[in-house]
Design an enzyme around this catalytic site. Structure first.
Site, PDB file in Angstrom:
ATOM      1  N   ASP A   1       0.833  -1.210   0.000  1.00 46.77           N
ATOM      2  CA  ASP A   1       0.000   0.000   0.000  1.00 46.77           C
ATOM      3  C   ASP A   1       0.863   1.254   0.000  1.00 46.77           C
ATOM      4  O   ASP A   1       1.961   1.264   0.542  1.00 46.77           O
ATOM      5  CB  ASP A   1      -0.925  -0.021   1.237  1.00 46.77           C
ATOM      6  CG  ASP A   1      -2.054   0.988   1.121  1.00 46.77           C
ATOM      7  OD1 ASP A   1      -2.384   1.405  -0.015  1.00 46.77           O
ATOM      8  OD2 ASP A   1      -2.610   1.362   2.170  1.00 46.77           O
TER       9      ASP A   1
ATOM     10  N   ASN B   1     -11.228  -2.661  -4.919  1.00 39.86           N
ATOM     11  CA  ASN B   1     -10.435  -1.779  -5.775  1.00 39.86           C
ATOM     12  C   ASN B   1     -11.097  -1.492  -7.129  1.00 39.86           C
ATOM     13  O   ASN B   1     -10.660  -0.602  -7.860  1.00 39.86           O
ATOM     14  CB  ASN B   1      -9.015  -2.331  -5.982  1.00 39.86           C
ATOM     15  CG  ASN B   1      -8.126  -2.210  -4.754  1.00 39.86           C
ATOM     16  OD1 ASN B   1      -7.262  -3.049  -4.518  1.00 39.86           O
ATOM     17  ND2 ASN B   1      -8.316  -1.171  -3.945  1.00 39.86           N
TER      18      ASN B   1
HETATM   19  C1  IPE Z   1      -5.593  -2.612   0.208  1.00 40.81           C
HETATM   20  O1  IPE Z   1      -5.221  -1.326  -0.038  1.00 40.81           O
HETATM   21  C2  IPE Z   1      -5.662  -3.379  -1.075  1.00 40.81           C
HETATM   22  C3  IPE Z   1      -4.385  -3.671  -1.720  1.00 40.81           C
HETATM   23  C4  IPE Z   1      -3.205  -3.326  -1.266  1.00 40.81           C
HETATM   24  C5  IPE Z   1      -4.466  -4.422  -2.926  1.00 40.81           C
HETATM   25  P1  IPE Z   1      -6.297  -0.164  -0.266  1.00 40.81           P
HETATM   26  O2  IPE Z   1      -5.517   1.064  -0.545  1.00 40.81           O
HETATM   27  O3  IPE Z   1      -7.279  -0.581  -1.287  1.00 40.81           O
HETATM   28  O4  IPE Z   1      -7.025  -0.098   1.157  1.00 40.81           O
HETATM   29  P2  IPE Z   1      -7.842   1.074   1.835  1.00 40.81           P
HETATM   30  O5  IPE Z   1      -8.865   1.547   0.847  1.00 40.81           O
HETATM   31  O6  IPE Z   1      -6.867   2.145   2.189  1.00 40.81           O
HETATM   32  O7  IPE Z   1      -8.447   0.453   3.053  1.00 40.81           O
HETATM   33  C1  IPE Z   2      -1.682  -0.018  -3.262  1.00 46.69           C
HETATM   34  O1  IPE Z   2      -1.387   1.337  -3.343  1.00 46.69           O
HETATM   35  C2  IPE Z   2      -1.895  -0.658  -4.593  1.00 46.69           C
HETATM   36  C3  IPE Z   2      -3.267  -1.156  -4.835  1.00 46.69           C
HETATM   37  C4  IPE Z   2      -4.277  -1.062  -4.024  1.00 46.69           C
HETATM   38  C5  IPE Z   2      -3.500  -1.793  -6.125  1.00 46.69           C
HETATM   39  P1  IPE Z   2      -2.556   2.397  -3.423  1.00 46.69           P
HETATM   40  O2  IPE Z   2      -2.895   2.619  -4.845  1.00 46.69           O
HETATM   41  O3  IPE Z   2      -3.685   2.030  -2.538  1.00 46.69           O
HETATM   42  O4  IPE Z   2      -1.820   3.683  -2.848  1.00 46.69           O
HETATM   43  P2  IPE Z   2      -2.447   4.790  -1.905  1.00 46.69           P
HETATM   44  O5  IPE Z   2      -2.991   4.085  -0.697  1.00 46.69           O
HETATM   45  O6  IPE Z   2      -3.526   5.468  -2.680  1.00 46.69           O
HETATM   46  O7  IPE Z   2      -1.304   5.686  -1.575  1.00 46.69           O
HETATM   47 MG    MG Z   3      -4.099   2.391  -0.589  1.00 47.39          MG
END
Ligand code: IPE
Ligand code: IPE
Ligand code: MG
Length: 239
Positions: free
Chosen positions: A20, A68
Site C-alpha cells: 500500500d 479496488n
Molecule cells: C488494500 O489497499 C488493497 C491492496 C493493497 C491491494 P487499499 O488502498 O485498497 O485499502 P484502503 O482503501 O486504504 O483500506
Molecule cells: C496499493 O497502493 C496498490 C493497490 C491497491 C492496487 P494504493 O494505490 O492504494 O496507494 P495509496 O494508498 O492510494 O497511496
Molecule cells: Mg491504498
C-alpha cells in the site's frame, strides 16, 4: 560495540504483505498514480527475491482487492496491464523455483489474464522453493462466503452432514487451502487496518504496521519487521 551476542534471525515461514501507498508515493513526487504502481511492482520483485534469499517459505501479497474496482477505470486498466506483463514473465519465477498461486475470484478478470494465471500455476506447480501467493480480486469476506456456499452445496446434495463442518474442513474450502496461516503481516503506508485481507487466516498472525510507502519499501524494512516479529511472544491462547 556491545558484547551482546547477535541472536539468530527468526525468519517467519509465511509473510503476508499489503502493498500500500503507491498512489501517495507518486503524489509526493508530482507524478500520476500509475507511476507509483510501476515503482511498486519493482519493489515487489526485489522483496520476493530477498524473502527467498533469507529462507521465507510462503509470501502472500495483496495486489488487487474486491473493493479496488471502485477506482477510476484508467487506473484499473494500468494495474491489470501490469499483472498481464508480470504473468507473461512468470517463467522467470519458475526459473527461480518459485511456485505461484493466485487467490481470489478470477471470473471477472479478462480471459487472457485468467489463462495466463492458470498456465503460471500449472508451470510452477512442481517448484519446491518459495510459494508466492498473489491475491487478485480477493476479499476476505467474499472468500468466507464462497467457502460457506460450497459447503452448503455439498450438504444440500446430501454429501455432507452439517456437523462434519469444522475449522479444518472450512479452511480447505478457502482459496488458501493447503497453505499455512501467515506468521507475520506487514502493512506499509501508515494505514492501521487489514482492508478485507485474509480475515480467516490472520487469526493468530503478528501484525507490523510501518510508516514507509510501498515503492520505498526495501529489504532493510523487511529486516526491521522481522526483528519486531522475533521479539513477540506468540501464545495462541495459551500461557
Ligand atoms: C488494500 O489497499 C488493497 C491492496 C493493497 C491491494 P487499499 O488502498 O485498497 O485499502 P484502503 O482503501 O486504504 O483500506
Ligand atoms: C496499493 O497502493 C496498490 C493497490 C491497491 C492496487 P494504493 O494505490 O492504494 O496507494 P495509496 O494508498 O492510494 O497511496
Ligand atoms: Mg491504498
Amino acid at each position: 560495540m556491545s558484547n551482546e551476542q547477535k541472536e539468530p534471525l527468526v525468519v517467519p515461514a509465511h509473510i503476508a504483505i499489503i502493498m500500500d501507498g503507491n498512489g501517495r508515493w507518486a503524489k509526493k513526487r508530482g507524478l500520476p498514480r500509475n507511476a507509483g504502481h510501476r515503482q511498486g511492482a519493482k519493489t515487489l520483485e526485489n522483496i520476493c527475491d530477498y524473502c527467498q534469499k533469507i529462507g521465507v517459505r510462503y509470501v502472500t501479497i495483496y495486489a488487487f482487492s474486491t473493493e479496488n474496482w471502485k477506482r477510476p477505470q484508467e487506473e484499473i486498466n494500468t494495474i491489470m496491464d501490469m499483472l498481464r506483463n508480470y504473468l507473461k514473465e512468470a517463467s522467470k519465477q519458475t526459473r527461480r523455483n518459485v511456485r505461484l498461486l493466485f487467490l481470489g475470484d478470477r471470473a471477472p478478470l479478462a480471459s487472457d489474464i485468467r489463462q495466463l494465471m492458470n498456465q503460471a500455476e500449472k508451470d510452477s506447480a512442481g517448484n519446491t522453493g518459495m510459494t508466492l501467493c498473489i491475491a487478485v480480486n480477493y476479499g476476505g469476506r467474499a472468500e468466507i462466503v464462497r467457502a460457506a456456499r460450497s459447503l452448503a452445496r455439498l450438504a444440500a446434495q446430501g454429501d455432507l452432514a452439517p456437523d462434519e463442518i469444522g475449522e479444518q474442513l472450512f479452511s480447505e474450502h478457502l482459496y488458501t487451502r493447503g497453505i499455512p496461516s501467515p506468521d507475520l503481516l506487514i502493512r506499509p503506508s501508515g494505514e492501521l487496518r487489514v482492508s478485507n485481507f485474509l480475515l480467516w487466516q490472520l487469526a493468530y498472525t503478528e501484525f507490523v504496521f510501518m510508516d514507509v510507502l510501498w515503492p520505498d519499501f526495501s529489504p532493510l524494512h523487511l529486516d526491521q519487521a522481522i526483528a519486531q516479529y522475533a521479539k513477540r511472544n506468540r501464545r495462541f491462547g495459551g500461557i
